[in-house]
Design an enzyme around this catalytic site. Structure first.
Site, PDB file in Angstrom:
ATOM      1  N   TRP A  11       0.907  -1.140   0.051  1.00 18.08           N
ATOM      2  CA  TRP A  11      -0.152  -0.162  -0.139  1.00 18.08           C
ATOM      3  C   TRP A  11       0.708   1.198  -0.039  1.00 18.08           C
ATOM      4  CZ3 TRP A  11      -1.958   2.657   5.061  1.00 18.08           C
ATOM      5  CH2 TRP A  11      -3.044   3.330   4.633  1.00 18.08           C
ATOM      6  N   LYS A  61     -12.805  -1.459   6.737  1.00 16.35           N
ATOM      7  CA  LYS A  61     -13.330  -2.239   5.519  1.00 16.35           C
ATOM      8  C   LYS A  61     -14.498  -3.335   6.207  1.00 16.35           C
ATOM      9  CE  LYS A  61     -10.518  -0.811   2.627  1.00 16.35           C
ATOM     10  NZ  LYS A  61      -9.466  -0.011   3.106  1.00 16.35           N
ATOM     11  N   ASP A  64       0.018  -5.326   9.503  1.00 15.32           N
ATOM     12  CA  ASP A  64      -0.956  -4.330   9.266  1.00 15.32           C
ATOM     13  C   ASP A  64      -2.131  -5.359   8.875  1.00 15.32           C
ATOM     14  OD1 ASP A  64      -2.632  -2.296   8.751  1.00 15.32           O
ATOM     15  OD2 ASP A  64      -1.386  -1.714   6.954  1.00 15.32           O
TER      16      ASP A  64
END
Length: 424
Positions: free
Chosen positions: A154, A271, A235
């Site tokens: 990311w 999410k 993460d």
């Protein structure tokens, strides 16, 4: 006397002019910041008047009609908290209830580590804030360390550790030819890194590739980390959203815990609860004992104080209401599985349509990958053609957000991809 007054007036006027010039030059020469590539895709999509346009660039869940979704468990939680609570500041460490429930998701419902109070944890500003807080923690207390980041990752990971002034190195992760994991080279990089290095790991649903190690590979990675004394910082932005099962999606972390590692974890509810704009997350660091955990938590709070002082309240109330009520938690688990299953179904449909069109290429990687994103293998030039000829928008690295694929557009998307790749 008149001469003095005239000279004084001219000096005052000159000083004012110089002052104005000085102030106007403070930001002179500043260039605009480069546009975020993902937000740029959305802007271009919105500006396109074509009725058949498709946006598979946005990293947010959409239903099968392409519309944003608010989960029913979130709606019910909001009904319960509306008007019932005050709007006082949360403590610097955030909501105790949110932290408690979030740790259970990552470390296990009946984790001995939680019972022994060995985890320093604070509510954070979603996953981004958790990563940034840890990066600053790393810089302050391990100032000579660096962070190993996978290629690719990311994009914001690089920004976070850069702005925290932590030097970055990279390790191999994605294998472009197979569109899978470059496991052997990744293991070599782990072995060759200096002992006691910090590594950033994606716990599940790797962004942007959708490529995750198998359980056996995670065990090998954990073993090599143990041999080298590396620190793993996970993460975990997609727990539950990847497979539909939060327990399964936490397997990488559980393996490291079984092997006795001290780890850090960034967690997010953007999410898996659809709380994108509420910025609810958690940062946790596993410590040797309760005393060390108290010290680490106090330092994390100290870092948070000049950054944002304390985290926001509303999203924390939603999360704690859902996870603290057995019925609402059960509903959430059902809804997160529905989201994951829809994305898995769209992967199958996209691959099937490409194969039905007689594509000369292999598209098995679409269903081998997992989570919100598919690393399609499309080149920047092919992506440009998709946009200019078919009004299909995605980032130029070929990352497809499967959340933007629906039963209404999957055939069109497959046909367009086939058209730009059939001569490859």
């Amino acid at each position: 006397m008149a001469i003095r007054r005239a000279m004084s007036g001219r000096l005052t006027a000159r000083t004012e002019v110089l002052g104005v010039r000085s102030m106007s030059s403070w930001w002179r020469g500043m260039e605009p910041a480069p546009k975020d590539p993902i937000l740029g895709v959305t802007e271009a999509f919105l500006a396109d008047p074509n009725p058949e346009k498709v946006n598979v660039g946005v990293g947010a869940y959409r239903d099968d009609n392409g519309k944003p979704v608010v989960l029913e468990c979130v709606r019910e939680a909001e009904r319960r908290i509306a008007g019932n609570l005050k709007m006082e500041y949360l403590p610097m460490g955030g909501s105790v209830k949110v932290v408690e429930e979030t740790l259970k998701l990552a470390y296990g419902e009946n984790s001995e580590l939680i019972k022994d109070r060995r985890i320093a944890a604070v509510q954070a500003l979603s996953g981004t804030g958790a990563c940034r807080l840890f990066a600053d923690f790393q810089k302050r207390f391990r100032p000579d360390s660096q962070i190993y980041i996978p290629v690719p990752t990311w994009a914001n990971h690089h920004n976070i550790w850069r702005d925290a002034q932590v030097p970055q190195k990279t390790y191999h992760y994605y294998h472009p030819e197979s569109r899978g994991l470059d496991f052997a080279t990744m293991m070599d990089d782990i072995k060759n890194a200096p002992n006691g290095s910090f590594f950033l790991l994606h716990a599940c649903a790797h962004n942007p590739t959708g490529v995750d190690p198998s359980e056996e590979q995670w065990r090998e990675i954990s073993h090599q980390f143990k041999v080298k004394g590396h620190f793993a910082f996970f993460d975990m932005a997609y727990q539950g959203f990847a497979s539909g099962d939060p327990e399964k999606d936490a397997k990488s972390i559980r393996i490291f815990l079984e092997d006795g590692h001290y780890i850090g974890i960034a967690q997010s509810y953007a999410k898996n609860m659809g709380l994108y704009g509420q910025r609810v997350g958690c940062l946790s660091v596993l410590c040797e004992d309760e005393k060390q955990a108290v010290a680490v938590k106090s330092q994390l709070q100290q870092l948070a104080r000049p950054m944002y002082s304390n985290p926001p309240l509303h999203g924390a109330l939603i999360v704690s209401t859902i996870l603290g009520d057995p019925d609402l938690k059960k509903l959430w688990l059902k809804e997160v599985k529905v989201m994951a299953d829809r994305i898995i179904g769209m992967r199958t449909a996209l691959q099937g349509n490409l194969e039905k069109l007689g594509s000369p290429l292999s598209w098995t990687h679409i269903t081998n990958q997992i989570g919100m994103f598919c690393y399609s293998g499309l080149t920047p030039e092919q992506v440009d053609r998709l946009t200019s000829e078919f009004h299909i928008y995605m980032t130029r690295n070929g990352r497809i957000s499967m959340a933007g694929v629906t039963t209404g557009n999957v055939e069109y998307l497959a046909s367009a991809i086939h058209e730009v790749t059939k001569s490859a």
